[in-house]
Design a protein around this motif. Sequence first.
Motif: not given
Length: 502
Positions: A264-266, A328-329, A350-352, A354-360
Amino acid sequence: MVDWIILAIISLVSASAAVHWLLPRRRHRGDNFGLSSPSSVFDTVFLFDGDRLISHSDIALDGFEEVRQWPDLRRLLKRDFPTFPETPDPIQKEGNLVVPAIDCTVNRDVLCEWIDGIVRVQLRDDAERPETIHRDASDPIRQAMDRAPYPVWLLDHQDNVRWCNAAYISLVRKVRGPDTDLTASLFPGSDEDTRLSAKTRVSISPEESENKLWFDLTLVGHPEGHLCYAVDINAIVDAETAQRKFVQTMTKTFAQLSIGLAIFDRNRQLALFNPALIDLTTLPPDFLSCRPSLSSFFDRLRDQHMMPEPKNYRTWRSQMNDLLEAAEDGNYQETWSLPSGSVYSVSGRPHPDGAVAFLFEDITAEITLTRRFRSEMDLMQSILDKLADAIAVFGDDGTLAFTNYAYQRLWGESSDIGFDSDSVLEVTRGWQTQCAATPILGEIREFVEMRDNRAEWSGDLRMRDGTSLTCIVSPLHNGATIIRFSTDAQVIRPAEIQQFSA
């Protein structure tokens, strides 16, 4: 009669003087003043009566011999002087008219004058220009246009170039060659769909080359047509192409992963996902392609029963906020037990920017295997606890692995074996405190630590309370050792022990 002859002579002399005054004086030059040909076409004068040529200077003209009418001259000059008038009428209205060359890098023009019904057309170099007609070469405005690093040009209503700066000329010659028609526009012209002052990305290809040159084209309204500006964006296009190839490479890599990925982006909109996410979450591809928000994504997961069912909606929202903050942390890590029986490991990173990645990750097989292993271990422990003899099993590293209930009653030790298991040295020292002195315990230590030439053997022990024990030491697979303490006179055969250990 004499009067008439005198009158005719005076008229002839006056006409000759007038023609002599209209024609330029010859200047001997060694320079080449041609715009597109090696011939000297400047300092040439044409006299027109209306559209008809009545006279011209005696300089030899290459390509101008066929000039008989005004349109003939315009046809020859319009390539280098596109603003040359189509008829003499504008000259009659203005009196004097200076037509500049389209190539601003050369200081040449055409002077048109209206003299008592006669149109005088002179092709001049810079020395013949009146200083009041054009800006000085050192004028900041002229230098700003001529030295601008990007192309600027003027298009008329027929999409022909009427004027251009040095950068445009350099670009045209780079793309089309040195001897090219500057009036033919290098870029697409305006149409009804063109928005003025708005940037349009266009590309042009040099002759005999497959490489494209990219520009941001901007058109501004002008009384004579459109002023056009082109900004070189090849570096931007190359960067975008490299980024697009990188994303495609990463997408292909992600497509091979068995772990579902959702980035997900910022703005918390879904920017990237892989096929594994569709397989694991059963979310429709069209829903994911619409770039849902983070909350919509998890709401849909809840509706699909692909996450633990919350007790109430308010608690659910609070959990989602906590989830986002933890992701985010980089601290979000949970195991989801789904109603279907599947077990997912879900983590947030967290990604650069402000993006956030979720792994399933589907860990159902691992959890099932772990549960089965624990069940088998519990079953084995139950069987050991039912045996009357005290049993201790040492692993290949010499640490105590298993004991049974009879062993714990015999030696008075706890049944809990943690991660820091006792070594064979520590265990035999405990036995030594409860037994009479015997070399058997030292032999047990040596046997447990041996790797080769191990065979079953037995010996007798006597405890300090007088109890006699029979100790049977047997090797197991992978370097393990089983030790059995029996107070019964009947000892189990070694084959039975091996069958039990297997």
